[in-house]
Scaffold this active site. Sequence first.
Site, short mmCIF file in Angstrom:
data_model
loop_
_atom_site.label_atom_id
_atom_site.label_comp_id
_atom_site.label_asym_id
_atom_site.label_seq_id
_atom_site.Cartn_x
_atom_site.Cartn_y
_atom_site.Cartn_z
N LYS A 1 10.81 -0.43 -6.65
CA LYS A 1 9.69 -1.29 -7.04
C LYS A 1 8.39 -0.49 -6.95
CE LYS A 1 7.08 -4.23 -4.76
NZ LYS A 1 5.79 -3.89 -5.42
N CYS B 1 -2.28 8.90 2.86
CA CYS B 1 -1.89 8.45 4.20
C CYS B 1 -2.17 9.55 5.22
CB CYS B 1 -0.43 8.01 4.21
SG CYS B 1 0.62 9.12 3.29
N GLU C 1 -7.27 2.92 9.87
CA GLU C 1 -7.15 3.67 8.61
C GLU C 1 -8.04 3.01 7.56
OE1 GLU C 1 -3.29 3.52 6.65
OE2 GLU C 1 -3.53 5.64 6.15
#
Length: 499
Positions: free
Chosen positions: A190, A300, A397
Amino acid sequence: MSDVSVKIKTPQTGEIELNTGLFINNEFVKSVDGKTFEVINPSTEEVICSVAEASEKDVDLAVSAARKAFNGPWRKETPENRGKLLVKLAELFEKNAELLAAVEALDNGKAFSMAKNVDVPGCAGCLRYYGGWADKIEGKVVDTAPDTFNYIRKEPIGVCGQIIPWNFPLLMFSWKIGPAIATGNTIVLKTAEQTPLSALVACQLIKEAGFPPGVINVISGFGKVAGAAMSAHMDIDKIAFTGSTVVGRQIMKAAAGSNLKKVTLELGGKSPNIVFADADLDEAINWVNFGIYFNHGQCCCAGSRIYVEESIYDKFIERFRERASQNTVGDPFAKDTFQGPQVSQLQFDRIMGYIEEGKKDGATIETGGKRKGDKGYFIEPTIFSNVTEDMKIQQEEIFGPVCTISKFKNKADVIKIANNTSYGLAAALHTQNLTTAIEVANALRAGTVWVNTYNTLHWQLPFGGYKESGIGRELGEAALDNYLQTKTVSIRLGDILFA
Ligand code: ADP
């Protein structure tokens, strides 16, 4: 044009035809209930096109296709042929680099030149690398007694669900399918709802490469619907996820509450980037800049916490401020653009929220801090100083072009503060002293440590997180383990006659 394709236009390619259906059994199909969703251009905030939206029913169809392929033709395929298919796909990525990069830049907002010179070659390299592994998956014979023959086989896990994010749509697609296919699994992947388009181009290439139907199925859809259905599916044997730590936890829970599917996770980070006084200053500034602002901070492993040794702090910050404000922010298709828009309104709002939070908490903006222009999700490269370790901008983050910078006194001091995070994806340090480099690299609790460089990932090198940054490793030989299970076969023999 079929009823599951549209014409779209990119500044690089002009008008192109794009399949917008779900890719199941090598065909582009409508979703069962005919639903679609709009894909937004982050540079203009305008709709590019609509694509089919997968529901739970579509996930079921994709999983059945993958199961049928796994139990049938794919199990009979030789490792050599699996490798050839991956290599062929790598070649098709290279042949179609311009098209893939243009669609990626349009949909994600990253600079076309980056997409073409970094992302697409990275995909081809990764696919070709795993193509090379396909016929090198080996078992072992273990002697336990003279009348027993034991062999250990490495077998594919089965049907693998793969859920990818929007920051590197094509790269994440390749990182996921490479090791899964090399080891003989089948796939339901996906894409992220913000960026489904480049994978749809890649699906055409999968078909052209000659993969049998059902081996790689790709669906567009939302995390809460299609992603959740995949994580809880009883006939998906393994799930591999790249995205936020919050969603990673949900996926683990869904796996635990269903069929205990194997889970690997590549999650967030708040990576420290440390500059020692003896570093080559010009080089360090370039790598610190690239460490945080590459891909608009949407990495990330972004080097978002910068620590500079006291004695060079003032000089460093002055030069870094200047360097960051020189990054060209603008149209992804303009030749000299380094930083395009953030991917979506939601991400834009989140990042601007963090900037406000930093200001409220008393941190100082050295440069940036504002939206750029009034159309598209552009944000100025931003540096905060005067931060404390407990501030939200220092702990959470941000996933945007925003970093913090602080001073440190010595090695011991910086190792402690660098490790003061629940994350552990990456870290970096800049020094000309070999002992400092190795001592600090060994002490940092992170899956990757860069020395005098940043963001230089390579498909041959494992990548993944310590602590809450993940489980398992992507890339390198290590990623093969995510997709293999071990079978022991123990055979009792008769009396052995020794002459
Ligand atoms: P971000 O917050 O940066 O958008 P996410 O972790 O939410 O990152 O998204 C990464 C991927 O995870 C996307 O493909 C998204 O659709 C998917 N996703 C989001 N929520 C869920 C969920 N509850 N279950 C499974 N997948 C999800």
